[in-house]
Write an enzyme that holds these catalytic residues in place. Structure first.
Site, short mmCIF file in Angstrom:
data_model
loop_
_atom_site.label_atom_id
_atom_site.label_comp_id
_atom_site.label_asym_id
_atom_site.label_seq_id
_atom_site.Cartn_x
_atom_site.Cartn_y
_atom_site.Cartn_z
N SER A 1 0.83 -1.19 0.00
CA SER A 1 0.06 0.04 0.20
C SER A 1 0.67 1.25 0.00
O SER A 1 1.38 1.87 1.07
CB SER A 1 -0.82 -0.03 1.15
OG SER A 1 -1.23 1.19 1.91
N GLU B 1 -3.76 7.19 10.78
CA GLU B 1 -2.77 7.26 9.85
C GLU B 1 -3.80 7.45 8.39
O GLU B 1 -4.44 6.60 8.14
CB GLU B 1 -1.84 5.99 9.88
CG GLU B 1 -0.76 6.03 8.90
CD GLU B 1 0.08 4.78 9.11
OE1 GLU B 1 0.12 4.32 10.23
OE2 GLU B 1 0.66 4.38 8.16
N LYS C 1 5.99 0.59 14.76
CA LYS C 1 4.64 -0.04 13.99
C LYS C 1 5.49 -1.36 13.44
O LYS C 1 6.38 -1.20 12.51
CB LYS C 1 4.16 0.72 13.00
CG LYS C 1 3.00 1.30 13.26
CD LYS C 1 2.38 1.84 11.82
CE LYS C 1 1.56 1.13 11.21
NZ LYS C 1 1.21 1.53 10.02
N ASP D 1 -4.87 2.61 10.67
CA ASP D 1 -4.19 3.20 9.44
C ASP D 1 -5.42 2.79 8.52
O ASP D 1 -5.74 1.87 8.13
CB ASP D 1 -2.88 2.55 8.99
CG ASP D 1 -2.45 2.95 8.05
OD1 ASP D 1 -2.87 4.01 7.15
OD2 ASP D 1 -1.29 2.59 7.46
N LYS E 1 9.92 5.05 7.09
CA LYS E 1 10.03 3.78 6.28
C LYS E 1 11.32 4.09 5.66
O LYS E 1 11.17 4.71 4.60
CB LYS E 1 8.99 3.27 5.56
CG LYS E 1 7.69 3.00 6.16
CD LYS E 1 6.55 2.97 5.57
CE LYS E 1 5.26 2.24 6.07
NZ LYS E 1 3.95 2.44 4.96
N HIS F 1 7.67 -1.00 9.74
CA HIS F 1 8.27 -2.08 9.06
C HIS F 1 7.30 -1.98 7.83
O HIS F 1 6.62 -0.95 7.58
CB HIS F 1 7.56 -3.59 9.91
CG HIS F 1 6.04 -3.42 9.99
ND1 HIS F 1 5.32 -4.68 10.08
CD2 HIS F 1 5.17 -2.51 9.92
CE1 HIS F 1 4.03 -4.24 10.39
NE2 HIS F 1 4.09 -3.05 9.95
N ARG F 2 7.33 -2.94 6.92
CA ARG F 2 6.44 -2.91 5.65
C ARG F 2 5.67 -4.20 5.47
O ARG F 2 6.02 -5.25 6.31
CB ARG F 2 7.05 -2.92 4.32
CG ARG F 2 8.24 -1.83 4.05
CD ARG F 2 7.35 -0.37 4.23
NE ARG F 2 6.42 -0.32 3.48
CZ ARG F 2 6.40 0.91 2.40
NH1 ARG F 2 7.43 1.26 2.07
NH2 ARG F 2 5.19 0.82 1.45
N HIS G 1 -4.02 -5.37 2.99
CA HIS G 1 -3.29 -6.75 3.50
C HIS G 1 -4.14 -7.79 3.83
O HIS G 1 -3.66 -8.74 4.63
CB HIS G 1 -2.60 -5.86 4.98
CG HIS G 1 -1.71 -4.86 4.54
ND1 HIS G 1 -1.09 -3.98 5.60
CD2 HIS G 1 -1.02 -4.33 3.46
CE1 HIS G 1 -0.47 -3.12 5.22
NE2 HIS G 1 -0.40 -3.73 3.92
N GLU H 1 -5.97 -1.06 8.57
CA GLU H 1 -5.09 -1.51 10.21
C GLU H 1 -5.92 -0.93 11.30
O GLU H 1 -6.29 0.28 11.29
CB GLU H 1 -3.79 -0.99 10.29
CG GLU H 1 -2.91 -1.47 9.08
CD GLU H 1 -1.67 -0.85 8.99
OE1 GLU H 1 -0.97 -0.58 10.03
OE2 GLU H 1 -0.89 -0.97 7.91
N GLU I 1 0.07 -8.71 8.13
CA GLU I 1 0.76 -8.13 9.24
C GLU I 1 0.69 -8.86 10.18
O GLU I 1 0.91 -8.14 11.53
CB GLU I 1 0.72 -6.60 9.30
CG GLU I 1 1.20 -5.90 8.09
CD GLU I 1 1.22 -4.35 8.11
OE1 GLU I 1 0.56 -3.89 9.13
OE2 GLU I 1 1.89 -3.73 7.39
N ASP J 1 1.77 9.07 6.30
CA ASP J 1 2.46 8.00 5.58
C ASP J 1 2.75 8.42 4.25
O ASP J 1 3.82 8.83 3.73
CB ASP J 1 2.05 6.60 5.80
CG ASP J 1 2.92 5.46 5.46
OD1 ASP J 1 3.80 5.64 4.97
OD2 ASP J 1 2.00 4.41 5.40
P1 PGA Z 1 2.73 -1.33 3.24
O1 PGA Z 1 1.50 -0.89 4.20
O2 PGA Z 1 3.92 -1.72 3.78
O3 PGA Z 1 2.02 -2.31 2.64
O4 PGA Z 1 2.67 -0.45 2.18
C1 PGA Z 1 1.87 -0.12 5.49
C2 PGA Z 1 1.22 1.00 5.56
O5 PGA Z 1 0.51 1.58 4.80
O6 PGA Z 1 1.59 1.65 6.62
ZN ZN Z 2 0.38 3.42 6.49
#
Ligand code: PGA
Ligand code: ZN
Length: 409
Positions: free
Chosen positions: A42, A281, A385, A238, A333, A361-362, A152, A161, A202, A308
């Site tokens: 994402s 988020e 996170k 999120d 990230k 993380h991712r 996810h 999330e 996740e 983000d």
């Molecule tokens: P992603 O999502 O690691 O799949 O991009 C995480 C987020 O959006 O925080």
């Molecule tokens: Zn995010």
């Protein structure tokens, strides 16, 4: 002064059965660093480009290896600048941010070994210009994503999330205990209500046929059995709103809602009244700037409005968000930007502007990679996170915090 002796790279598998890369940087004094690279599902539109693993392997082991051979290993910012210059694009599309980041982070690990420092100590030295003592460490509060939706999970939840956030006053081991306890209780509650307990990317549960409010209620109920919401534990989401935004409208089928920006903001405000939410988020699509601005100005005094996809760990977009007062917290990230130096620069600007920092993380990740735990401690991040407290690639990051906390690292 140790010099770079060799940089090699090969393919490895990530937590989503996708190929990623693992880079080995060796120094002429025998020190070395190894780094695998995570991958998002994402992504923000302005994230640095990640190249296919085969291509990245070849770039790292030929072009980058040749260019950095014999360079002074301890000059992290010079090496990172060389990577940026060789790439020559504004989004690393030439070398790939996965290639450059793997080299940049593996180099930092090799240097930490060479200097006989823990990774967090070495990063802290780079970031602060002076040593950080173990007794002065601030541990990022874990943010546990325990219900997964959006990109996810293969369920109907539009929001990505749903998270539990222990009180900042808890020591790191106690904070992790909060996440574990609520995770187990939620699992029992879902089973009792005949929901699936399969997990998403996740590690959070990914039950079908839930509404947003039900997801929040389930988490709140599970938390309330052992803790006091609003005191020991708080909640967050999120939303990853770009994933259900189209032509000015946010479509949330499970709520039978099609909302414009203002209506979506009002919807969040209603949720804030019902639940102890302290964190939202990506509440709006990254180009819906007026939505961000109005929301942050109306609730930013009582809620973390977390950017983000809006800022993608890039100082240029962060500056825009600061100028327009779009958010009061940012995700960090490293693979959104592609070097350690740029990541640290981003954190510095955000901290100077008093934004809260969340290292992350991712969704596609590896158990070998715990870099964000050291990074979070080195810069004094407010939160980390790393998903639910299950699945090897998620718990590895939490366990690294515990390892450092124990004083063994
Ligand atoms: P992603 O999502 O690691 O799949 O991009 C995480 C987020 O959006 O925080
Ligand atoms: Zn995010």
């Amino acid at each position: 002064m140790p010099k770079i002796k060799s940089i090699t790279c090969h393919k490895v598998i990530d937590s989503r059965a996708e190929w990623t890369i693992e880079t080995h940087v060796k120094l002429d004094d025998g020190s070395f660093g190894i780094q695998t690279i995570p991958e998002g599902a994402s992504k923000g539109e302005n994230e640095a480009v990640s190249l296919p693993a085969d291509k990245a392997v070849s770039i790292v082991s030929t072009a980058i290896n040749d260019a950095l051979h014999e360079e002074d290993a301890l000059d992290q910012s010079k090496i990172d600048q060389m990577l940026i210059d060789i790439d020559g694009t504004d989004n690393k599309r030439h070398l790939g941010a996965n290639s450059t980041l793997s080299v940049s982070l593996a180099l930092a690990k090799a240097c930490a070994m060479s200097e006989k420092l823990e990774l967090w100590e070495y990063i802290a030295l780079l970031y602060r210009g002076k040593k950080l003592a173990h007794k002065n460490l601030h541990y990022p509060t874990p943010v546990f994503n325990i219900i997964n939706g959006g990109k996810h999970a293969h369920n109907n939840l539009s929001f990505q999330e749903f998270m539990v956030i222990p009180s900042k006053n808890l020591a790191i081991d106690k904070a992790l205990e909060v996440g574990i306890t609520i995770y187990h209780t939620l699992k029992d509650d879902l089973i009792a209500k005949n929901f699936d307990v399969d997990v998403g990317d996740e590690g959070g549960f990914a039950p079908n046929n839930l509404t947003v409010e039900q997801a929040l209620s389930l988490i709140r109920q599970a938390a309330s059995k052992s803790f006091k919401p609003g005191e020991d534990v708080f909640f967050g989401m999120d939303v990853a709103a770009e994933s259900f935004y189209k032509l000015g409208e946010y479509t949330i089928p499970e709520e039978s809602k099609k909302l414009n920006t203002e209506q979506l903001a009002n919807y969040y405000t209603q949720l804030l009244k019902k639940f102890e939410l302290i964190y939202i988020e990506d509440p709006f699509y990254e180009r819906d700037l007026l939505g961000w601005q109005n929301f942050n100005s109306s609730v930013g005094n009582k809620l973390m409005v977390v950017a983000d996809d809006l800022v993608v760990t890039n100082a240029k977009y962060l500056q825009g968000a600061l100028d327009e007062k779009l958010a009061n917290a940012v995700i960090v990230k490293p693979n959104q930007i592609g070097t350690l130096t740029e990541t640290l620069n981003f954190v510095k600007i955000a901290q100077q502007a008093k934004l809260s920092i969340i290292v992350s993380h991712r969704s596609g990740d590896t158990a070998e990679d715990t870099f964000i735990a050291d990074l979070g401690i080195a810069v004094g991040a407010d939160f980390m996170k790393a998903g639910a407290p299950v699945r090897g690639e998620r718990v590895a990051k939490y366990n690294r915090l515990l390892e450092i906390y124990s004083g063994e690292s």
